[in-house]
Motif scaffolding. Structure first.
Motif, short mmCIF file in Angstrom:
data_model
loop_
_atom_site.label_atom_id
_atom_site.label_comp_id
_atom_site.label_asym_id
_atom_site.label_seq_id
_atom_site.Cartn_x
_atom_site.Cartn_y
_atom_site.Cartn_z
N ILE A 197 45.10 -40.42 -24.67
CA ILE A 197 45.02 -41.93 -25.02
C ILE A 197 45.39 -42.85 -23.88
CG2 ILE A 197 45.63 -44.00 -26.86
CD1 ILE A 197 45.81 -41.53 -28.83
N MET A 198 46.52 -42.68 -23.30
CA MET A 198 47.16 -43.11 -22.41
C MET A 198 46.23 -43.33 -21.09
SD MET A 198 50.64 -42.95 -20.22
CE MET A 198 49.97 -41.48 -19.20
N PHE A 199 45.87 -41.98 -20.60
CA PHE A 199 44.98 -41.90 -19.43
C PHE A 199 43.47 -42.74 -19.64
CE2 PHE A 199 47.42 -38.05 -18.14
CZ PHE A 199 48.08 -38.72 -17.19
N GLU A 200 43.02 -42.71 -20.92
CA GLU A 200 41.82 -43.39 -21.10
C GLU A 200 41.78 -44.92 -20.57
OE1 GLU A 200 40.10 -43.17 -24.68
OE2 GLU A 200 40.17 -41.28 -24.97
N VAL A 201 43.03 -45.63 -20.62
CA VAL A 201 42.92 -46.95 -20.32
C VAL A 201 44.00 -47.26 -19.00
CG1 VAL A 201 42.48 -47.90 -22.52
CG2 VAL A 201 45.01 -47.48 -21.99
N ALA A 202 44.21 -46.05 -18.18
CA ALA A 202 44.67 -46.32 -16.90
C ALA A 202 43.83 -46.10 -16.02
CB ALA A 202 46.05 -45.22 -16.86
N VAL A 203 43.73 -46.92 -15.05
CA VAL A 203 42.72 -46.70 -13.69
C VAL A 203 43.15 -45.77 -12.97
CG1 VAL A 203 41.69 -47.88 -11.72
CG2 VAL A 203 42.17 -49.29 -13.86
N MET A 204 42.74 -44.43 -13.24
CA MET A 204 42.93 -43.10 -12.57
C MET A 204 41.95 -42.39 -12.72
SD MET A 204 46.96 -42.72 -14.15
CE MET A 204 47.14 -41.13 -13.45
N TYR A 253 37.50 -50.18 -18.62
CA TYR A 253 38.48 -49.46 -19.64
C TYR A 253 37.29 -49.19 -20.86
CZ TYR A 253 42.76 -51.55 -17.60
OH TYR A 253 43.71 -51.98 -16.87
N LEU A 254 36.45 -49.81 -21.06
CA LEU A 254 35.30 -49.59 -22.03
C LEU A 254 34.69 -48.21 -21.45
CD1 LEU A 254 34.02 -50.35 -24.56
CD2 LEU A 254 32.23 -51.56 -23.31
N ILE A 255 34.35 -48.30 -20.27
CA ILE A 255 33.43 -46.94 -20.04
C ILE A 255 34.59 -45.69 -19.97
CG2 ILE A 255 32.78 -45.68 -17.91
CD1 ILE A 255 31.71 -48.25 -16.94
N LEU A 280 34.13 -42.41 -22.49
CA LEU A 280 34.18 -41.17 -22.01
C LEU A 280 35.10 -40.27 -22.65
CD1 LEU A 280 33.65 -41.56 -18.18
CD2 LEU A 280 31.92 -40.86 -19.86
N GLY A 281 36.26 -40.68 -23.03
CA GLY A 281 37.25 -40.26 -23.86
C GLY A 281 36.90 -39.73 -25.14
N THR A 282 36.29 -40.58 -25.88
CA THR A 282 35.74 -40.30 -26.99
C THR A 282 34.58 -39.20 -27.01
OG1 THR A 282 35.66 -42.75 -27.64
CG2 THR A 282 34.34 -41.21 -29.01
N LEU A 283 33.86 -39.10 -25.91
CA LEU A 283 32.94 -37.94 -25.72
C LEU A 283 33.93 -36.86 -25.47
CD1 LEU A 283 30.22 -37.13 -25.03
CD2 LEU A 283 30.21 -37.79 -22.69
N THR A 284 34.99 -36.82 -24.92
CA THR A 284 35.76 -35.63 -24.56
C THR A 284 36.15 -35.17 -26.11
OG1 THR A 284 36.63 -36.48 -22.54
CG2 THR A 284 37.92 -34.75 -23.41
N VAL A 285 36.63 -35.82 -26.90
CA VAL A 285 37.10 -35.47 -28.12
C VAL A 285 36.03 -34.81 -28.83
CG1 VAL A 285 37.92 -36.23 -30.50
CG2 VAL A 285 38.98 -37.13 -28.30
N ILE A 286 34.72 -35.42 -28.75
CA ILE A 286 33.64 -34.79 -29.31
C ILE A 286 33.35 -33.33 -28.71
CG2 ILE A 286 31.03 -35.08 -29.70
CD1 ILE A 286 31.66 -38.19 -29.78
N LEU A 287 33.49 -33.30 -27.51
CA LEU A 287 33.26 -32.16 -27.10
C LEU A 287 34.29 -31.09 -27.37
CD1 LEU A 287 32.05 -32.87 -23.45
CD2 LEU A 287 30.55 -31.71 -24.88
#
Length: 168
Positions: free
Chosen positions: A55-62, A14-16, A20-27
């Motif tokens: 936000i939801m997909f960042e903490v879903a194992v998908m 989840y942390l990883i 990566l989700g935060t990096l997406t927002v920055i990009l």
């Protein structure tokens, strides 16, 4: 792979994914800044940061949480100057296609965009470097599929059937 690396807890995963989700927002911010300036970049970054499915997909194992990062990263590199950026754009688009085979359809559109936005030899060189980046990312998958199934399958073998039955 999850059970080997995250056998006791999914918290590191989840942390990883959050990083990566935060990096997406920055990009998203950086890409919008290149295209439309600072005001649009701030708005785009804010919308990306507050978009509930993201936000939801960042903490879903998908695997789907990677798609946005790979596509916006590829777009950012496409808008950047230099052959290394074109190579990176090809690698990221290919990784997006490995993640979800539907993104492979974007390739001819990227080639077309490169052809019409560049002049002279730069057209051909950019398309070749971009395609080389895609081949770099696809080669291990091709080799693995050849070893496992005996067939050269680019992304996955069942994609045509899944598309045909309408499950996509």
């Amino acid at each position: 792979l999850y059970r080997y690396f995250f056998a006791s807890s999914f918290a590191p995963l989840y942390l990883i994914q959050i990083i990566l989700g935060t990096l997406t927002v920055i990009l998203v911010f950086l890409t919008a800044n290149k295209l439309h300036g600072l005001k649009a970049a701030i708005l785009a970054g804010f919308i990306a940061a507050c978009y509930k499915p993201h936000i939801m997909f960042e903490v879903a194992v998908m695997k789907s949480f990677l798609s946005a990062l790979l596509l916006i990263g590829s777009t950012y590199f496409l808008l950047s100057a230099g052959l290394l950026a074109q190579l990176g754009a090809g690698v990221l688009l290919a990784l997006a296609a490995i993640n979800d085979g539907h993104y492979l359809i974007l390739t001819p559109f990227v080639w077309h965009w490169m052809w019409w936005t560049q002049q002279g030899e730069a057209r051909f060189r950019s398309i070749v470097i971009f395609t080389l980046g895609m081949l770099i990312a696809f080669t291990p998958v091709l080799i693995r599929n050849l070893v496992v199934s005996g067939e050269l399958t680019l992304v996955r073998a069942g994609g045509g059937y899944v598309f045909y039955i309408g499950a996509v």
